[in-house]
Design a protein around this motif. Structure first.
Motif, PDB file in Angstrom:
ATOM      1  N   SER A  45       0.836  -1.195   0.000  1.00 12.43           N
ATOM      2  CA  SER A  45       0.000   0.000   0.000  1.00 12.43           C
ATOM      3  C   SER A  45       0.878   1.257   0.000  1.00 12.43           C
ATOM      4  CB  SER A  45      -0.911   0.004   1.226  1.00 12.43           C
ATOM      5  OG  SER A  45      -1.473   1.273   1.441  1.00 12.43           O
ATOM      6  N   GLU A  46       0.763   2.077  -1.053  1.00 14.64           N
ATOM      7  CA  GLU A  46       1.547   3.310  -1.118  1.00 14.64           C
ATOM      8  C   GLU A  46       1.210   4.236   0.052  1.00 14.64           C
ATOM      9  OE1 GLU A  46       1.149   5.273  -4.829  1.00 14.64           O
ATOM     10  OE2 GLU A  46       1.532   3.474  -6.016  1.00 14.64           O
ATOM     11  N   LYS A  47      -0.070   4.365   0.356  1.00 15.13           N
ATOM     12  CA  LYS A  47      -0.484   5.246   1.449  1.00 15.13           C
ATOM     13  C   LYS A  47       0.088   4.785   2.777  1.00 15.13           C
ATOM     14  CE  LYS A  47      -4.574   7.164   3.742  1.00 15.13           C
ATOM     15  NZ  LYS A  47      -6.059   7.186   3.783  1.00 15.13           N
ATOM     16  N   LEU A  48       0.068   3.469   3.011  1.00 15.97           N
ATOM     17  CA  LEU A  48       0.586   2.934   4.268  1.00 15.97           C
ATOM     18  C   LEU A  48       2.093   3.138   4.359  1.00 15.97           C
ATOM     19  CD1 LEU A  48       0.256   1.430   6.893  1.00 15.97           C
ATOM     20  CD2 LEU A  48       0.300  -0.726   5.627  1.00 15.97           C
ATOM     21  N   ILE A  49       2.812   2.867   3.270  1.00 16.91           N
ATOM     22  CA  ILE A  49       4.262   3.063   3.270  1.00 16.91           C
ATOM     23  C   ILE A  49       4.602   4.523   3.565  1.00 16.91           C
ATOM     24  CG2 ILE A  49       6.352   3.045   1.854  1.00 16.91           C
ATOM     25  CD1 ILE A  49       5.106   0.716   0.291  1.00 16.91           C
ATOM     26  N   ARG A  50       3.896   5.437   2.886  1.00 12.56           N
ATOM     27  CA  ARG A  50       4.172   6.862   3.057  1.00 12.56           C
ATOM     28  C   ARG A  50       3.950   7.297   4.506  1.00 12.56           C
ATOM     29  NH1 ARG A  50       1.082   8.374  -0.447  1.00 12.56           N
ATOM     30  NH2 ARG A  50       2.541   8.813  -2.171  1.00 12.56           N
ATOM     31  N   ASN A  51       2.795   6.970   5.041  1.00 11.88           N
ATOM     32  CA  ASN A  51       2.471   7.396   6.406  1.00 11.88           C
ATOM     33  C   ASN A  51       3.411   6.752   7.427  1.00 11.88           C
ATOM     34  OD1 ASN A  51       0.393   8.963   5.443  1.00 11.88           O
ATOM     35  ND2 ASN A  51      -1.188   7.431   5.826  1.00 11.88           N
ATOM     36  N   PHE A  52       3.736   5.492   7.211  1.00 13.29           N
ATOM     37  CA  PHE A  52       4.621   4.771   8.129  1.00 13.29           C
ATOM     38  C   PHE A  52       6.014   5.383   8.117  1.00 13.29           C
ATOM     39  CE2 PHE A  52       7.002   0.570   8.919  1.00 13.29           C
ATOM     40  CZ  PHE A  52       7.001   0.775  10.293  1.00 13.29           C
ATOM     41  N   TRP A  53       6.515   5.678   6.925  1.00 14.96           N
ATOM     42  CA  TRP A  53       7.858   6.248   6.806  1.00 14.96           C
ATOM     43  C   TRP A  53       7.919   7.622   7.483  1.00 14.96           C
ATOM     44  CZ3 TRP A  53      10.793   5.801   1.469  1.00 14.96           C
ATOM     45  CH2 TRP A  53      12.157   5.693   1.714  1.00 14.96           C
ATOM     46  N   TYR A  54       6.885   8.438   7.298  1.00 20.16           N
ATOM     47  CA  TYR A  54       6.863   9.752   7.945  1.00 20.16           C
ATOM     48  C   TYR A  54       6.758   9.627   9.465  1.00 20.16           C
ATOM     49  CZ  TYR A  54       6.655  12.463   3.631  1.00 20.16           C
ATOM     50  OH  TYR A  54       6.972  13.049   2.426  1.00 20.16           O
ATOM     51  N   MET A  55       6.023   8.642   9.941  1.00 17.11           N
ATOM     52  CA  MET A  55       5.936   8.430  11.378  1.00 17.11           C
ATOM     53  C   MET A  55       7.282   8.014  11.961  1.00 17.11           C
ATOM     54  SD  MET A  55       2.248   6.499  11.827  1.00 17.11           S
ATOM     55  CE  MET A  55       2.510   6.270  13.592  1.00 17.11           C
ATOM     56  N   LEU A  56       7.968   7.114  11.269  1.00 19.21           N
ATOM     57  CA  LEU A  56       9.287   6.692  11.735  1.00 19.21           C
ATOM     58  C   LEU A  56      10.254   7.877  11.766  1.00 19.21           C
ATOM     59  CD1 LEU A  56       9.739   3.294   9.839  1.00 19.21           C
ATOM     60  CD2 LEU A  56       9.378   3.601  12.303  1.00 19.21           C
ATOM     61  N   ALA A  57      10.166   8.735  10.739  1.00 18.90           N
ATOM     62  CA  ALA A  57      11.073   9.878  10.666  1.00 18.90           C
ATOM     63  C   ALA A  57      10.822  10.876  11.791  1.00 18.90           C
ATOM     64  CB  ALA A  57      10.928  10.570   9.319  1.00 18.90           C
ATOM     65  N   SER A  58       9.567  11.062  12.155  1.00 17.51           N
ATOM     66  CA  SER A  58       9.266  12.017  13.230  1.00 17.51           C
ATOM     67  C   SER A  58       9.615  11.458  14.599  1.00 17.51           C
ATOM     68  CB  SER A  58       7.776  12.398  13.201  1.00 17.51           C
ATOM     69  OG  SER A  58       6.968  11.269  13.504  1.00 17.51           O
ATOM     70  N   ASN A  59       9.777  10.133  14.676  1.00 14.49           N
ATOM     71  CA  ASN A  59      10.130   9.476  15.939  1.00 14.49           C
ATOM     72  C   ASN A  59      11.478   8.780  15.805  1.00 14.49           C
ATOM     73  OD1 ASN A  59       9.542   8.732  18.644  1.00 14.49           O
ATOM     74  ND2 ASN A  59       8.903   6.700  17.962  1.00 14.49           N
ATOM     75  N   ASN A  60      12.394   9.381  15.044  1.00 15.39           N
ATOM     76  CA  ASN A  60      13.682   8.766  14.770  1.00 15.39           C
ATOM     77  C   ASN A  60      14.420   8.414  16.058  1.00 15.39           C
ATOM     78  OD1 ASN A  60      15.738   8.075  12.731  1.00 15.39           O
ATOM     79  ND2 ASN A  60      16.952   9.684  13.694  1.00 15.39           N
ATOM     80  N   GLY A  61      14.891   7.163  16.137  1.00 15.65           N
ATOM     81  CA  GLY A  61      15.584   6.709  17.336  1.00 15.65           C
ATOM     82  C   GLY A  61      14.674   6.298  18.465  1.00 15.65           C
ATOM     83  N   GLY A  62      13.375   6.232  18.187  1.00 16.31           N
ATOM     84  CA  GLY A  62      12.426   5.811  19.217  1.00 16.31           C
ATOM     85  C   GLY A  62      12.414   4.304  19.396  1.00 16.31           C
ATOM     86  N   ILE A  63      11.999   3.854  20.556  1.00 16.09           N
ATOM     87  CA  ILE A  63      11.885   2.422  20.829  1.00 16.09           C
ATOM     88  C   ILE A  63      10.690   1.866  20.068  1.00 16.09           C
ATOM     89  CG2 ILE A  63      11.434   0.709  22.637  1.00 16.09           C
ATOM     90  CD1 ILE A  63      12.988   2.554  24.543  1.00 16.09           C
ATOM     91  N   TRP A  64      10.878   0.753  19.411  1.00 16.04           N
ATOM     92  CA  TRP A  64       9.862   0.167  18.547  1.00 16.04           C
ATOM     93  C   TRP A  64       8.686  -0.347  19.360  1.00 16.04           C
ATOM     94  CZ3 TRP A  64       7.720   0.097  14.105  1.00 16.04           C
ATOM     95  CH2 TRP A  64       6.951  -0.983  13.672  1.00 16.04           C
ATOM     96  N   MET A  65       7.499   0.144  19.020  1.00 14.77           N
ATOM     97  CA  MET A  65       6.260  -0.311  19.638  1.00 14.77           C
ATOM     98  C   MET A  65       5.277  -0.631  18.512  1.00 14.77           C
ATOM     99  SD  MET A  65       5.924   2.279  22.916  1.00 14.77           S
ATOM    100  CE  MET A  65       6.230   3.743  21.938  1.00 14.77           C
ATOM    101  N   ALA A  66       5.263  -1.881  18.112  1.00 13.39           N
ATOM    102  CA  ALA A  66       4.497  -2.292  16.936  1.00 13.39           C
ATOM    103  C   ALA A  66       3.022  -1.945  17.064  1.00 13.39           C
ATOM    104  CB  ALA A  66       4.677  -3.791  16.696  1.00 13.39           C
TER     105      ALA A  66
END
Length: 389
Positions: free
Chosen positions: A190-211
């Motif tokens: 899903s392009e929309k899911l990839i885009r939103n997920f990537w932006y979320m990861l970028a805004s929380n760079n270095g954050g502890i993974w919480m699936a």
């Protein structure tokens, strides 16, 4: 062109292995380097692009091609597009094991490409070509500030202006979202899911993974979001930094931290348009942390592994360098000119029984903070300390 330090190692491997596989993200310079390596061999070079229909047609009978060009160096570009080629390489190599026969390039981890199941152990050396690191940039006259802001992709790093860099990074990210990830792994993503997920990861760079948190925010299952995380890691876009908990008696956090690997892409994802905006942005600290971790990863000795450490009581260390099960050094990464350490960091030194600690800053100063801790600029640490640990 910027000289890559990996080239010397690749020349050694070509003299020992029938094939080497050069892996890394798109646009990192794999094809250019592979062609250069092939031309240095004392053989003719046959270049086949597995994203080109004409070359794909030529490889319909790959065994015949391999048989006809036994005295050539065959460069197979973007091998993940034709995973069946791995199966056909095995008998070709076993029949003629002369070194330097094949140079493969790929933009995806072989473990995540459907169909790559044949064992090539002992036949192929897998090597990762990461974006240009700080020492390579400095050797080419590019300073740390520019390298940190733009990252290590050659076209981004050498752009004439920050605006040109931003345009390149924007189109690169769009291509990955709209086309490349799905092509790399053979899944309908899903392009929309990839885009939103990537932006979320970028805004929380270095954050502890919480699936589950990411899954709820994106409206998908935890299994789905973990699969997308694995795809981004398999495409060399993100890094999961594992937690250290071996031989530790305290209750510690065990989930990994997640970083966008290339600092230039991180800055574009956070809409930071030029290097003057970066020091004022909320992510500047996590950006510097991820940048330092990526540079250390690229230049560390092979025996060394990397982790972070955090207890439930708040004692934390950004980076622990480990040999086997023995911690060698604890590192704090600070975006500050006069850094200080918390009591929690000294608790980490006691927990891990580490006698060497470092604070890495953007500056060039190098001095002792106390009997265990040294403050160091990144360049000095990479050139003079890392290899001696």
């Amino acid at each position: 062109m910027i000289k890559r330090r990996l080239e010397k190692e690749l020349n050694h491997l070509l003299a020992e292995f029938p094939a080497i596989a050069l892996l890394g993200p798109r646009q990192v310079g794999k094809t250019t380097l592979a062609k250069e390596l092939g031309n240095k061999e004392d053989k003719a070079v046959l270049y086949l692009d597995l994203e080109n229909d004409e070359d794909i047609a030529r490889l319909q009978n790959a065994a015949f091609i391999f048989e006809q060009y036994t005295d050539s160096c065959i460069v197979l570009d973007e091998v993940q597009r034709q995973p069946d080629i791995f199966r056909q390489l095995r008998p070709a190599i076993d029949k003629n094991r002369q070194p330097g026969r094949f140079i493969l390039t790929g933009s995806a981890s072989p473990a995540l490409v459907k169909g790559v199941s044949e064992s090539l152990a002992g036949r192929v050396a897998f090597v990762e070509l990461s974006p240009i690191n700080l020492l390579e940039a400095l050797e080419s006259g590019i300073g740390q500030e520019q390298h940190w802001f733009r990252g290590g992709f050659p076209n981004a790093l050498t752009s004439k202006t920050d605006h040109a860099f931003s345009r390149w990074a924007e189109h690169f990210i769009r291509a990955y979202i709209e086309r490349d990830l799905a092509l790399l792994f053979g899944f309908n993503l899903s392009e929309k899911l990839i885009r939103n997920f990537w932006y979320m990861l970028a805004s929380n760079n270095g954050g502890i993974w919480m699936a589950e948190s990411y899954a709820r925010a994106l409206g998908v299952s935890g299994v789905t979001i973990k699969r997308y995380l694995d795809f981004l890691e398999g495409a060399f876009m993100i890094r999961q930094l594992s937690a250290w908990y071996v031989n530790v008696k305290k209750r510690v956090v065990k989930a990994p931290k997640v970083y966008i690997r290339d600092s230039g892409l991180l800055h574009e994802l956070n809409r930071i348009r030029n290097s003057h905006e970066l020091p004022l942005h909320l992510i500047v600290g996590s950006s510097w942390e991820g940048y330092v971790i990526e540079q250390i990863y690229q230049l560390k000795p092979r025996h060394m592994d990397m982790y972070y450490y955090r207890t439930h009581n708040g004692a934390e260390c950004d980076l622990v360098l480990v040999n086997g099960i023995k911690p060698l050094a604890a590192i704090e990464i600070k975006y500050a000119t006069t850094p200080s350490l918390s009591k929690g960091f000294y608790n980490v030194l006691d927990d891990l029984q580490v006698t060497r600690a470092f604070i890495i800053t953007p500056g060039e100063k190098h001095y002792s903070l106390d009997e265990k801790t040294i403050v160091s600029g990144l360049q000095f640490f990479l050139e003079n300390i890392l290899g001696e640990l």
